[in-house]
Design a protein around this motif. Sequence first.
Motif, mmCIF file in Angstrom:
data_model
loop_
_atom_site.group_PDB
_atom_site.id
_atom_site.type_symbol
_atom_site.label_atom_id
_atom_site.label_comp_id
_atom_site.label_asym_id
_atom_site.label_seq_id
_atom_site.Cartn_x
_atom_site.Cartn_y
_atom_site.Cartn_z
ATOM 1 N N TYR A 70 0.615 -1.093 0.065
ATOM 2 C CA TYR A 70 0.080 0.011 0.017
ATOM 3 C C TYR A 70 0.943 1.521 0.132
ATOM 4 N N PHE A 71 1.781 1.181 0.821
ATOM 5 C CA PHE A 71 2.779 2.247 0.741
ATOM 6 C C PHE A 71 3.472 2.876 -0.588
ATOM 7 N N GLU A 72 3.890 1.772 -1.273
ATOM 8 C CA GLU A 72 4.464 1.923 -2.598
ATOM 9 C C GLU A 72 3.739 2.280 -3.596
ATOM 10 N N ALA A 73 2.247 1.610 -3.624
ATOM 11 C CA ALA A 73 1.164 1.810 -4.366
ATOM 12 C C ALA A 73 0.756 3.649 -4.186
ATOM 13 N N GLN A 77 1.146 6.551 -6.565
ATOM 14 C CA GLN A 77 0.084 7.457 -7.015
ATOM 15 C C GLN A 77 0.237 9.002 -6.960
ATOM 16 N N GLU A 78 1.028 9.317 -5.881
ATOM 17 C CA GLU A 78 1.379 10.787 -5.503
ATOM 18 C C GLU A 78 2.566 11.277 -6.399
ATOM 19 N N ASP A 79 3.414 10.423 -6.848
ATOM 20 C CA ASP A 79 4.526 10.768 -7.262
ATOM 21 C C ASP A 79 4.924 9.693 -8.599
ATOM 22 N N PRO A 80 4.165 9.636 -9.660
ATOM 23 C CA PRO A 80 4.332 8.579 -10.776
ATOM 24 C C PRO A 80 5.753 8.209 -11.279
ATOM 25 N N VAL A 81 6.402 9.065 -11.166
ATOM 26 C CA VAL A 81 7.866 8.975 -11.695
ATOM 27 C C VAL A 81 8.745 8.062 -10.748
ATOM 28 N N TYR A 82 8.967 8.638 -9.431
ATOM 29 C CA TYR A 82 9.745 8.202 -8.362
ATOM 30 C C TYR A 82 9.280 7.360 -7.303
ATOM 31 N N GLY A 83 7.764 7.488 -6.972
ATOM 32 C CA GLY A 83 7.130 6.741 -5.864
ATOM 33 C C GLY A 83 7.750 6.795 -4.531
ATOM 34 N N VAL A 85 10.793 5.751 -4.148
ATOM 35 C CA VAL A 85 12.200 6.075 -4.213
ATOM 36 C C VAL A 85 12.672 7.528 -3.819
ATOM 37 N N GLY A 86 11.498 8.350 -4.241
ATOM 38 C CA GLY A 86 11.656 9.998 -4.184
ATOM 39 C C GLY A 86 11.657 10.218 -2.722
ATOM 40 N N ILE A 87 10.896 9.666 -2.080
ATOM 41 C CA ILE A 87 10.792 9.957 -0.550
ATOM 42 C C ILE A 87 12.383 9.564 0.325
ATOM 43 N N ILE A 88 12.557 8.381 -0.265
ATOM 44 C CA ILE A 88 13.695 7.917 0.376
ATOM 45 C C ILE A 88 15.016 8.520 0.264
ATOM 46 N N THR A 89 14.947 9.059 -1.138
ATOM 47 C CA THR A 89 16.138 9.874 -1.661
ATOM 48 C C THR A 89 15.977 11.226 -1.110
#
Length: 133
Positions: A70-73, A77-83, A85-89
Motif C-alpha cells: 500500500y505504501f509503495e502504491a 500514485q502521488e509521484d508516478p515517476v519516483y514513488g 524512491v523519491g521519498i527515500i532519496t
Amino acid sequence: MTSKSTRSRCAACKYLRRRCSPDCIFSPYFPSDNPQRFSCVHRLYGASNVGKMLQKLPVHLRAEAANSLYFEAHSRQEDPVYGCVGIITNLHEEIHGVEIELARIQAHIGIHRQSNNSEDGETSQSGHGPLQQ
C-alpha cells in the motif's frame, strides 16, 4: 442474508464484485471500511499478483507486506515517476544535510573548547590567575 454477506465482504472482494470466502487472502489486510487501500494497490499491482505475493509469504509477514504494498502504491500514485524512491532519496538528502550541520557544530564546539583551554592556561601562567596571591 444479502445485507449480512455484503457487510462481511472485504474491500478487495467488493472491488472485484465477488463473494468473500471465509479464507479470503485479502480480508485481513484490506478491510471493508477502507476501500481506497485495496483500490490503490490493485491499480499498481493487480489483484492476482497481490494475492500470489501474500499467499507465498508466511502468515506472520503478510500484514507487513500488505502495508508495504500500500505504501509503495500510494507513493507511486502521488509521484508516478519516483514513488517511494523519491521519498527515500529526499530523506537521505535531509540526513546528509543534518550530518554536515552536526559536523560544523562539533567543530565550533571544539574550537570554543580549545580557545577556553588556552585562555585558562595563559591566566594561570601570567600570575593573574587564582593560584597567585
